[in-house]
Design a protein around this motif. Structure first.
Motif, mmCIF file in Angstrom:
data_model
loop_
_atom_site.group_PDB
_atom_site.id
_atom_site.type_symbol
_atom_site.label_atom_id
_atom_site.label_comp_id
_atom_site.label_asym_id
_atom_site.label_seq_id
_atom_site.Cartn_x
_atom_site.Cartn_y
_atom_site.Cartn_z
ATOM 1 N N ASN A 96 -0.688 1.176 -1.498
ATOM 2 C CA ASN A 96 -2.105 1.042 -1.837
ATOM 3 C C ASN A 96 -2.356 1.337 -3.306
ATOM 4 O O ASN A 96 -3.132 0.651 -3.974
ATOM 5 C CB ASN A 96 -2.948 1.985 -0.978
ATOM 6 N N SER B 245 -5.967 9.369 6.666
ATOM 7 C CA SER B 245 -5.832 8.668 7.941
ATOM 8 C C SER B 245 -5.429 9.575 9.098
ATOM 9 O O SER B 245 -5.958 9.442 10.208
ATOM 10 C CB SER B 245 -4.800 7.538 7.810
ATOM 11 N N ASP C 223 -9.437 4.925 -3.595
ATOM 12 C CA ASP C 223 -10.503 4.549 -2.681
ATOM 13 C C ASP C 223 -11.830 5.159 -3.113
ATOM 14 O O ASP C 223 -11.946 6.372 -3.307
ATOM 15 C CB ASP C 223 -10.180 5.014 -1.257
ATOM 16 N N ASP D 219 -1.105 4.308 11.965
ATOM 17 C CA ASP D 219 -1.539 4.488 10.583
ATOM 18 C C ASP D 219 -0.934 3.424 9.677
ATOM 19 O O ASP D 219 -1.637 2.825 8.840
ATOM 20 C CB ASP D 219 -1.150 5.887 10.108
ATOM 21 N N ARG D 220 0.350 3.159 9.827
ATOM 22 C CA ARG D 220 1.005 2.128 9.002
ATOM 23 C C ARG D 220 0.374 0.758 9.243
ATOM 24 O O ARG D 220 0.178 -0.018 8.300
ATOM 25 C CB ARG D 220 2.501 2.084 9.296
ATOM 26 N N GLY E 206 -3.602 8.128 -0.405
ATOM 27 C CA GLY E 206 -3.114 6.999 0.369
ATOM 28 C C GLY E 206 -1.644 6.738 0.095
ATOM 29 O O GLY E 206 -1.010 7.411 -0.728
ATOM 30 N N LYS F 117 -2.692 0.139 10.338
ATOM 31 C CA LYS F 117 -4.028 0.137 9.748
ATOM 32 C C LYS F 117 -3.960 -0.084 8.243
ATOM 33 O O LYS F 117 -4.745 -0.869 7.681
ATOM 34 C CB LYS F 117 -4.728 1.455 10.083
ATOM 35 N N GLU F 118 -3.051 0.594 7.559
ATOM 36 C CA GLU F 118 -2.939 0.439 6.109
ATOM 37 C C GLU F 118 -2.495 -0.974 5.740
ATOM 38 O O GLU F 118 -2.918 -1.512 4.714
ATOM 39 C CB GLU F 118 -1.974 1.474 5.537
ATOM 40 N N HIS G 175 -11.632 -0.679 4.723
ATOM 41 C CA HIS G 175 -11.011 0.355 5.558
ATOM 42 C C HIS G 175 -11.626 0.350 6.964
ATOM 43 O O HIS G 175 -10.908 0.492 7.960
ATOM 44 C CB HIS G 175 -11.173 1.734 4.918
ATOM 45 N N TYR H 33 -5.525 -3.077 5.945
ATOM 46 C CA TYR H 33 -6.366 -2.810 4.778
ATOM 47 C C TYR H 33 -5.853 -3.571 3.555
ATOM 48 O O TYR H 33 -6.632 -4.216 2.844
ATOM 49 C CB TYR H 33 -6.391 -1.311 4.488
ATOM 50 N N ARG H 34 -4.557 -3.520 3.313
ATOM 51 C CA ARG H 34 -4.006 -4.212 2.134
ATOM 52 C C ARG H 34 -4.185 -5.716 2.244
ATOM 53 O O ARG H 34 -4.431 -6.391 1.235
ATOM 54 C CB ARG H 34 -2.535 -3.849 1.945
#
Length: 231
Positions: free
Chosen positions: A114, A47, A9, A69-70, A110, A72-73, A19, A76-77
């Protein structure tokens, strides 16, 4: 043979906007707004600490925070899969270093998904001899574990490694590992913010660096002053 180790990142991926959109999407699902100014104030944190400091929901159990968190990631992906915001200058430098005989590694705080996505989308998967994520070590940045693991996998001594980072926690991790550090002031960062982190070099575009520039950093890493700048 020296090694170049790259964070993801802000180094390989211009990830500030995707993000933020991922965090805002999670916030909207949970019924509250998440202004960009609030996001910018915590940009660069992992995160977990970011959630604890900047989300209005306090006191959630760890499993609930982990699920947020999972999610959100995953958002993002999805964003970067659709339109990958590559930092082309850094990727070009990585290829030039590899062509000059340097070992190449990726080290991110990350999740592994990611890191693998960034390696694939940049084309560095073909030349990276080590891809290390927070999922692969006991301690994440600012502990040195990620970069030490990458160096060990490559078979390169830490003092022969140059790390490319955008965050103060990442710079601290590289320093704790005994490595040379180049700070990249990408989106969401300023050159001035790295003064107290004391990297060996600060640049807004790693693509302007030559192989000779990077190799030269290894020879002066113990000599003050730090904080040189390149634009």
């Amino acid at each position: 043979m020296p090694a170049a180790l790259f964070d993801c990142d802000g180094v390989l991926v211009d990830s500030y906007t995707p993000h933020y959109r991922a965090w805002a999407r999670v916030a909207a699902e949970r019924g509250f707004d998440f202004p960009e100014a609030e996001y910018a104030a915590g940009f660069g944190k992992s995160s977990g600490p970011f959630f604890a400091d900047h989300y209005p929901e306090k006191g959630l159990p760890p499993d609930a925070v982990a699920e947020i968190d999972r999610r959100k990631e995953r958002f993002y992906r999805e964003a970067v899969e659709a339109e990958f915001p590559v930092l082309a200058g850094t990727v070009d430098l990585a290829r030039r270093l590899h062509d000059a005989g340097w070992a190449i590694g990726i080290g991110t705080a990350g999740p592994r998904e990611n890191a693998e996505l960034a390696a694939a989308k940049t084309g560095l998967a073909a030349i990276a001899g080590a891809v290390v994520s927070a999922d692969d070590v006991a301690r994440s940045k600012p502990a040195p574990d990620i970069y030490l693991q990458a160096a060990q996998t490559l078979g390169i001594a830490p003092h022969d490694c140059v790390v490319f980072e955008d965050s103060k926690t990442g710079i601290a991790a590289a320093r704790a590992a005994g490595m040379t550090v180049v700070a990249i002031a990408s989106t969401g960062h300023t050159v001035e913010e790295y003064t107290d982190a004391a990297p060996d070099l600060v640049t807004t575009d790693a693509g302007v660096l030559t192989v000779e520039d990077v190799f030269g950093l290894l020879t002066i890493r113990h000599d003050p002053p730090h904080g040189l700048s390149a634009s």
